[in-house]
Design an enzyme around this catalytic site. Structure first.
Site, PDB file in Angstrom:
ATOM      1  N   HIS A 179      56.467 -26.765  21.556  1.00  0.00           N
ATOM      2  CA  HIS A 179      56.713 -26.869  23.004  1.00  0.00           C
ATOM      3  C   HIS A 179      57.903 -25.983  23.395  1.00  0.00           C
ATOM      4  O   HIS A 179      57.899 -25.345  24.440  1.00  0.00           O
ATOM      5  CB  HIS A 179      56.997 -28.339  23.339  1.00  0.00           C
ATOM      6  CG  HIS A 179      56.752 -28.725  24.771  1.00  0.00           C
ATOM      7  ND1 HIS A 179      56.923 -30.003  25.223  1.00  0.00           N
ATOM      8  CD2 HIS A 179      56.361 -28.013  25.859  1.00  0.00           C
ATOM      9  CE1 HIS A 179      56.628 -30.060  26.519  1.00  0.00           C
ATOM     10  NE2 HIS A 179      56.293 -28.869  26.921  1.00  0.00           N
ATOM     11  N   HIS A 226      57.347 -30.660  18.947  1.00  0.00           N
ATOM     12  CA  HIS A 226      58.406 -30.308  19.915  1.00  0.00           C
ATOM     13  C   HIS A 226      58.785 -28.838  19.769  1.00  0.00           C
ATOM     14  O   HIS A 226      59.025 -28.137  20.753  1.00  0.00           O
ATOM     15  CB  HIS A 226      59.665 -31.135  19.656  1.00  0.00           C
ATOM     16  CG  HIS A 226      59.575 -32.563  20.084  1.00  0.00           C
ATOM     17  ND1 HIS A 226      59.145 -32.962  21.319  1.00  0.00           N
ATOM     18  CD2 HIS A 226      59.893 -33.713  19.424  1.00  0.00           C
ATOM     19  CE1 HIS A 226      59.198 -34.287  21.415  1.00  0.00           C
ATOM     20  NE2 HIS A 226      59.638 -34.758  20.268  1.00  0.00           N
ATOM     21  N   HIS A 245      55.529 -34.444  14.085  1.00  0.00           N
ATOM     22  CA  HIS A 245      55.994 -34.781  15.438  1.00  0.00           C
ATOM     23  C   HIS A 245      57.059 -33.765  15.902  1.00  0.00           C
ATOM     24  O   HIS A 245      56.955 -33.184  16.973  1.00  0.00           O
ATOM     25  CB  HIS A 245      56.569 -36.207  15.403  1.00  0.00           C
ATOM     26  CG  HIS A 245      57.297 -36.639  16.639  1.00  0.00           C
ATOM     27  ND1 HIS A 245      56.840 -37.639  17.458  1.00  0.00           N
ATOM     28  CD2 HIS A 245      58.465 -36.228  17.196  1.00  0.00           C
ATOM     29  CE1 HIS A 245      57.677 -37.813  18.457  1.00  0.00           C
ATOM     30  NE2 HIS A 245      58.679 -36.974  18.327  1.00  0.00           N
ATOM     31  N   GLU A 246      58.078 -33.567  15.071  1.00  0.00           N
ATOM     32  CA  GLU A 246      59.165 -32.660  15.473  1.00  0.00           C
ATOM     33  C   GLU A 246      58.656 -31.230  15.600  1.00  0.00           C
ATOM     34  O   GLU A 246      59.102 -30.477  16.470  1.00  0.00           O
ATOM     35  CB  GLU A 246      60.332 -32.737  14.485  1.00  0.00           C
ATOM     36  CG  GLU A 246      61.056 -34.077  14.482  1.00  0.00           C
ATOM     37  CD  GLU A 246      61.572 -34.515  15.847  1.00  0.00           C
ATOM     38  OE1 GLU A 246      61.873 -33.649  16.694  1.00  0.00           O
ATOM     39  OE2 GLU A 246      61.651 -35.733  16.090  1.00  0.00           O
TER      40      GLU A 246
HETATM   41 ZN   LIG Z   1      60.319 -36.654  19.549  1.00  0.00          ZN
END
Ligand SMILES: [Zn+2]
Length: 681
Positions: A482, A479, A475-476
């Site tokens: 992104h 990011h 998940h991280e």
């Molecule tokens: Zn997050």
């Protein structure tokens, strides 16, 4: 997502019990490839911080000396550049406060961070910048979409910062924003620097894994257990003594202390006053104007729909777990501190998924290598580890990112994965320096870091991760992609600077990958045999996925409702009793007397205030985005490339609803979300 929680080191505590701080590498005579210098002394940090503020002041004065009605889009671009230069110059001096192993560096950096935050408040509410933005918004010829979006962000940002107010009201809002920054900073400092522990007896230690006990401090009476995120999961599911679990839960729920309850109470009052001064009827209304959701009503409506369906589901899960607990010869109701322990036992008996067994398949090195491998294939990028790494602490790893097809360098990232005293205490992506087009036309390469607190390896054994920890990393890292693969031309619109209630969607979408059998095989490798997770174990893990949907999502809805309630009910609402009232109404467990969990609810004192609902909101988008991967192939590079181009690259230059529509070829709909959590409409 990195939470902008503020901290610095004011509490004098024993230095670094973990990873004690040897001096970093000497100041390099040449700048590192990233152009960032992590080896400044406290004096150098302070000096570069002050110099950056002076430079920014001079740059703004030069631009703002001209009358606003003569301003062009170029004037606004110059303002944007001055701000971006300032952010870049203070990224390290204002960022080491929760990263450096050196207490004096953390202290100097915390002071810098506070100065930077306060100065940013001043700039955002500067009426001259607002006047330029307002004037430019009336001009034609601004390039779309990035230019027009930049103008819009400045106009709305100025209004929200009070730049259009009369001087007296503006002075008051500036003072209030600064007061709010100080409260948020002290709230986070308290959490980062306090050391909370409980003592357990040798008998109580018996049910804990040997690798866990090996890391505990031994005393004449038994062991000392640190009470924090790095121990919570392991302790709560393994400790067989209900009394010891209760002591842990009370200590965990007391973090932050009564002083943090008071800071939150003050922050609620300050925010309410600010909202009214700025022309909104509540802090929630003020916050939502800049979000996708736009109004508190839309949020309330989503929360009501979801929680109405979820609470019955949560209660039936707890009822089943209570029956199970009683069947094991432990009579009476199931308490909050029993939940993890019995849930784990039930899981082990019914689904035979042993968390310790699953961990055997997730040794850190394999997980890191394979997760990086998946992202490289999917998004068409190549990572190369840089040795020796040039970082802020020993053990932090550094990588370069290049575009695989063109060989073009993109940027850098760091992995800082283990706890240290005084370090940021969660697991998050830190965008250190955004990308942007520089005045000379070149593109500044972004730098980002994953900062986490994985369990430390014990002597001679690699650290082993839970499936949940693997998901968090994935998940991280989403990011991080992104915040490094965006190609937006302005820092203000770069990468994860999207609407705050959309920012989690890409990473929540990616979490689905860690539930697909082919991907689970790729990221697992038994620490002894090297075998991937066997099919039957994967099957059981997937069967388990929705076992606690009711409990988990009702908790999320409760946190979101608490946040919305205290930020839309006036300045006097009691932040402590409201917590207990809503928790009783919305979740299966009443609050634990003697605790005040809101004192460590970092989100609502770190940028997610009247924004916590965003996790749930963006999940709706996430599940819909995932449907295209489901249809066209999880590791299909064509879908990955479309995802990179349509969702990651534009940053905030395009509104989220349009990004999602571009990727899916149709508008978003919530069907995938409802069916994923077992709600049939
Ligand atoms: Zn997050």
């Amino acid at each position: 997502m990195r939470l902008p929680i503020f901290t610095a080191c004011l509490v004098a505590v024993a230095l670094a019990t973990l990873g004690a701080a040897p001096a970093g590498p000497p100041t390099p005579s040449l700048p590192a490839a990233t152009g960032l210098n992590f080896h400044q002394t406290p004096q150098e940090l302070a000096a570069s911080c002050d110099a950056a503020i002076a430079t920014a002041k001079a740059a703004y004065e030069k631009i703002l000396g001209a009358p606003a009605d003569k301003a062009t889009f170029g004037s606004l671009q110059a303002i944007e550049t001055a701000g971006a230069d300032f952010n870049d110059a203070t990224a390290v001096p204002g960022g080491l406060w929760e990263l450096s192993p050196d207490e004096a560096v953390r202290k100097a950096s915390g002071d810098c961070f506070q100065k930077v935050s306060n100065y940013n408040v001043e700039v955002q509410s500067d009426p001259r910048i607002n006047a330029v933005a307002e004037h430019v918004s009336t001009l034609g010829g601004v390039p779309a979409p990035a230019g027009t979006k930049l103008v819009e962000y400045y106009v709305v940002g100025g209004k929200r910062a009070g730049a259009g107010l009369d001087p007296e009201a503006r002075k008051r809002t500036t003072a209030l924003f600064q007061q709010l920054n100080d409260l948020e900073l002290k709230f986070a400092q308290t959490l980062d620097n306090e050391i909370v522990t409980i003592s357990i007896t040798p008998t109580e230690a018996r049910s804990l894994p040997a690798s866990f006990v090996a890391l505990l401090k031994k005393t004449a009476q038994g062991y000392v257990v640190p009470v924090d995120e790095s121990t919570y999961g392991q302790f709560m599911i393994n400790e067989s003594s209900s009394a010891a679990r209760k002591r842990y839960v009370i200590a965990y729920g007391s973090r932050g202390g009564i002083q943090n309850v008071q800071r939150l109470q003050q922050a609620v009052a300050v925010r309410d006053e600010l909202a009214h001064l700025l022309g909104y009827h509540s802090w929630a209304a003020y916050q939502l104007e800049a979000k996708m959701a736009k109004t508190p009503d839309r949020v309330e409506s989503l929360l009501n729909t979801v929680s109405e369906k979820l609470l019955p589901k949560a209660l039936s899960e707890i009822a089943a777990l209570t029956v199970y607990k009683n069947s094991l010869g432990s009579p009476g109701p199931l308490r909050r501190w029993d939940y993890g322990y019995y849930e784990n036992k039930l899981i082990n008996s019914k689904y035979a998924v042993d968390e310790q067994l699953v961990r055997q398949y997730f040794p850190v090195d394999h997980v890191v290598t394979s997760v990086l491998g998946i992202y490289q294939k999917l998004l068409g990028v190549t990572f190369a580890e840089i040795a020796p790494a040039d970082t802020w602490a020993p053990g932090v790893r550094e990588y370069s990112i290049t575009d695989t097809a063109s060989g073009k360098p993109i940027g850098w990232f760091y992995l800082d994965l283990y706890p240290r005293h005084g370090k940021f205490s969660h697991f998050a992506n830190f965008p250190i320096r955004p990308g942007r087009v520089m005045p000379d036309g070149s593109y500044q390469k972004p730098v980002s870091a994953i900062v986490g607190n994985w369990p430390l390896p014990s002597a001679g054994k690699p650290a082993l991760l839970s499936h949940e920890e693997v998901i968090t990393f994935f998940h991280e890292f989403g990011h991080l992609m992104h915040s490094t693969l965006s190609t937006a031309p302005y820092e203000t619109l770069y990468g994860t600077s999207v609407r705050p209630d959309f920012v989690e969607a890409p990473s929540q979408m990616l979490e689905n990958f860690m539930w697909q059998p082919s991907i689970l095989k790729e990221v697992s490798s038994n620490v002894k045999t090297g075998e991937p997770l066997p099919d039957d174990l994967i099957k059981k893990m997937i069967a388990l996925k929705h076992v606690a949907d009711g409990y988990d999502w009702s908790g999320q809805a409760f946190y979101a409702q608490y946040d919305m309630t205290i930020h839309s009910s006036g300045p006097k609402i009691d932040v402590d009793t409201t917590w207990f009232d809503l928790e009783k109404k919305m979740t299966p467990f009443p609050g634990t007397p003697g605790t005040h969990p809101e004192a460590s609810f970092g989100h609502i004192m770190g940028g997610y205030d009247a924004g916590y609902y965003g996790y749930l909101w963006s999940k709706v988008y996430a599940q819909d985005i995932f449907t295209r991967f489901q249809k066209e192939g999880l590791e299909n590079p064509a879908v990955g490339a479309a995802y990179r181009k349509d969702i990651l690259e534009p940053g905030a230059t395009v509104e989220p609803d349009v990004l999602v529509q571009n990727f899916l070829g149709r508008p978003m709909n919530p069907q995938a979300f409802y069916s994923d959590i077992g709600i049939t409409q």
